[in-house]
Write a protein that holds these residues in place. Structure first.
Motif, PDB file in Angstrom:
ATOM      1  N   SER A  64       0.832  -1.204   0.000  1.00  0.00           N
ATOM      2  CA  SER A  64       0.000   0.000   0.000  1.00  0.00           C
ATOM      3  C   SER A  64       0.868   1.256   0.000  1.00  0.00           C
ATOM      4  CB  SER A  64      -0.917  -0.014   1.223  1.00  0.00           C
ATOM      5  OG  SER A  64      -1.654   1.165   1.299  1.00  0.00           O
ATOM      6  N   ALA A  65       1.913   1.266   0.822  1.00  0.00           N
ATOM      7  CA  ALA A  65       2.805   2.422   0.868  1.00  0.00           C
ATOM      8  C   ALA A  65       3.515   2.595  -0.472  1.00  0.00           C
ATOM      9  CB  ALA A  65       3.810   2.255   1.997  1.00  0.00           C
ATOM     10  N   CYS A  66       3.969   1.510  -1.059  1.00  0.00           N
ATOM     11  CA  CYS A  66       4.647   1.559  -2.358  1.00  0.00           C
ATOM     12  C   CYS A  66       3.705   2.103  -3.438  1.00  0.00           C
ATOM     13  CB  CYS A  66       5.074   0.149  -2.730  1.00  0.00           C
ATOM     14  SG  CYS A  66       6.808  -0.003  -3.087  1.00  0.00           S
ATOM     15  N   PHE A  67       2.501   1.587  -3.445  1.00  0.00           N
ATOM     16  CA  PHE A  67       1.507   2.028  -4.425  1.00  0.00           C
ATOM     17  C   PHE A  67       1.180   3.511  -4.234  1.00  0.00           C
ATOM     18  CE2 PHE A  67      -2.923   2.620  -5.796  1.00  0.00           C
ATOM     19  CZ  PHE A  67      -2.777   2.291  -7.133  1.00  0.00           C
ATOM     20  N   SER A  68       1.065   3.950  -3.003  1.00  0.00           N
ATOM     21  CA  SER A  68       0.766   5.358  -2.723  1.00  0.00           C
ATOM     22  C   SER A  68       1.892   6.263  -3.225  1.00  0.00           C
ATOM     23  CB  SER A  68       0.561   5.581  -1.226  1.00  0.00           C
ATOM     24  OG  SER A  68      -0.547   4.866  -0.758  1.00  0.00           O
ATOM     25  N   ARG A  69       3.126   5.869  -2.981  1.00  0.00           N
ATOM     26  CA  ARG A  69       4.270   6.663  -3.468  1.00  0.00           C
ATOM     27  C   ARG A  69       4.269   6.718  -4.992  1.00  0.00           C
ATOM     28  NH1 ARG A  69       7.214   4.024   0.854  1.00  0.00           N
ATOM     29  NH2 ARG A  69       7.933   2.495  -0.651  1.00  0.00           N
ATOM     30  N   TRP A  70       4.042   5.564  -5.617  1.00  0.00           N
ATOM     31  CA  TRP A  70       4.013   5.505  -7.081  1.00  0.00           C
ATOM     32  C   TRP A  70       2.909   6.388  -7.635  1.00  0.00           C
ATOM     33  CZ3 TRP A  70       0.124   3.413 -10.254  1.00  0.00           C
ATOM     34  CH2 TRP A  70       0.451   3.343 -11.610  1.00  0.00           C
ATOM     35  N   LEU A  71       1.733   6.331  -7.016  1.00  0.00           N
ATOM     36  CA  LEU A  71       0.595   7.130  -7.468  1.00  0.00           C
ATOM     37  C   LEU A  71       0.878   8.624  -7.312  1.00  0.00           C
ATOM     38  CD1 LEU A  71      -2.208   6.855  -8.644  1.00  0.00           C
ATOM     39  CD2 LEU A  71      -3.131   6.765  -6.328  1.00  0.00           C
ATOM     40  N   ARG A  72       1.494   9.022  -6.217  1.00  0.00           N
ATOM     41  CA  ARG A  72       1.846  10.440  -6.013  1.00  0.00           C
ATOM     42  C   ARG A  72       2.833  10.914  -7.077  1.00  0.00           C
ATOM     43  NH1 ARG A  72       3.240   9.479  -0.354  1.00  0.00           N
ATOM     44  NH2 ARG A  72       1.245   8.924   0.535  1.00  0.00           N
ATOM     45  N   ARG A  73       3.812  10.075  -7.382  1.00  0.00           N
ATOM     46  CA  ARG A  73       4.778  10.445  -8.423  1.00  0.00           C
ATOM     47  C   ARG A  73       4.096  10.592  -9.778  1.00  0.00           C
ATOM     48  NH1 ARG A  73       9.037   6.055  -6.679  1.00  0.00           N
ATOM     49  NH2 ARG A  73       9.756   7.031  -4.764  1.00  0.00           N
ATOM     50  N   CYS A  74       3.188   9.668 -10.067  1.00  0.00           N
ATOM     51  CA  CYS A  74       2.469   9.747 -11.340  1.00  0.00           C
ATOM     52  C   CYS A  74       1.636  11.021 -11.419  1.00  0.00           C
ATOM     53  CB  CYS A  74       1.556   8.530 -11.520  1.00  0.00           C
ATOM     54  SG  CYS A  74       2.440   7.022 -11.873  1.00  0.00           S
ATOM     55  N   MET A  75       0.967  11.365 -10.309  1.00  0.00           N
ATOM     56  CA  MET A  75       0.144  12.577 -10.276  1.00  0.00           C
ATOM     57  C   MET A  75       1.024  13.818 -10.409  1.00  0.00           C
ATOM     58  SD  MET A  75      -3.100  11.627  -9.573  1.00  0.00           S
ATOM     59  CE  MET A  75      -3.984  12.642  -8.466  1.00  0.00           C
ATOM     60  N   LYS A  76       2.190  13.783  -9.773  1.00  0.00           N
ATOM     61  CA  LYS A  76       3.111  14.921  -9.848  1.00  0.00           C
ATOM     62  C   LYS A  76       3.630  15.093 -11.269  1.00  0.00           C
ATOM     63  CE  LYS A  76       7.296  16.786  -7.800  1.00  0.00           C
ATOM     64  NZ  LYS A  76       8.405  16.551  -6.900  1.00  0.00           N
ATOM     65  N   ASN A  77       3.992  13.978 -11.928  1.00  0.00           N
ATOM     66  CA  ASN A  77       4.476  14.036 -13.299  1.00  0.00           C
ATOM     67  C   ASN A  77       3.373  14.484 -14.271  1.00  0.00           C
ATOM     68  OD1 ASN A  77       7.027  13.266 -12.557  1.00  0.00           O
ATOM     69  ND2 ASN A  77       6.691  11.102 -12.981  1.00  0.00           N
ATOM     70  N   ALA A  78       2.145  14.124 -13.978  1.00  0.00           N
ATOM     71  CA  ALA A  78       1.018  14.514 -14.844  1.00  0.00           C
ATOM     72  C   ALA A  78       0.795  16.026 -14.740  1.00  0.00           C
ATOM     73  CB  ALA A  78      -0.236  13.763 -14.449  1.00  0.00           C
ATOM     74  N   ASP A  79       1.005  16.598 -13.564  1.00  0.00           N
ATOM     75  CA  ASP A  79       0.836  18.042 -13.389  1.00  0.00           C
ATOM     76  C   ASP A  79       1.931  18.836 -14.095  1.00  0.00           C
ATOM     77  OD1 ASP A  79      -1.431  17.695 -11.878  1.00  0.00           O
ATOM     78  OD2 ASP A  79      -0.383  17.797  -9.931  1.00  0.00           O
ATOM     79  N   ASP A  80       3.120  18.257 -14.233  1.00  0.00           N
ATOM     80  CA  ASP A  80       4.243  18.967 -14.877  1.00  0.00           C
ATOM     81  C   ASP A  80       4.040  18.968 -16.326  1.00  0.00           C
ATOM     82  OD1 ASP A  80       5.450  19.355 -12.441  1.00  0.00           O
ATOM     83  OD2 ASP A  80       6.728  17.599 -12.612  1.00  0.00           O
TER      84      ASP A  80
END
Length: 80
Positions: A64-80
């Motif tokens: 769950s922690a790994c997935f959450s980190r991955w999802l945050r990175r994906c969301m951050k990259n999508a905003d850039d």
């Protein structure tokens, strides 16, 4: 003569009392040392118990922690 025998007894009694006082003081010191050691061992045991009560995360928590980190990175990259 009897007076001298009484004086000798009191001297002997004084020495015996001094001896007993010294021994009682020694026993008191030993007792304090034992109390201090027991307190220290109690603290160490409590720390060990506290450390062992902290459990490592379960497999699901890790995923769950790994997935959450991955999802945050994906969301951050999508905003850039």
């Amino acid at each position: 003569m009897k007076r001298q025998a009484d004086d000798k007894k009191t001297d002997r009694q004084k020495r015996n009392m001094q001896f007993l006082d010294e021994r009682l003081e020694l026993l008191d010191t030993i007792h304090k040392m034992i109390d201090t050691d027991q307190e220290q061992r109690g603290r160490e045991a409590a720390e060990e118990q506290r450390a062992s009560s902290i459990r490592p995360p379960t497999f699901c928590q890790c995923i769950s922690a790994c997935f959450s980190r991955w999802l945050r990175r994906c969301m951050k990259n999508a905003d850039d």
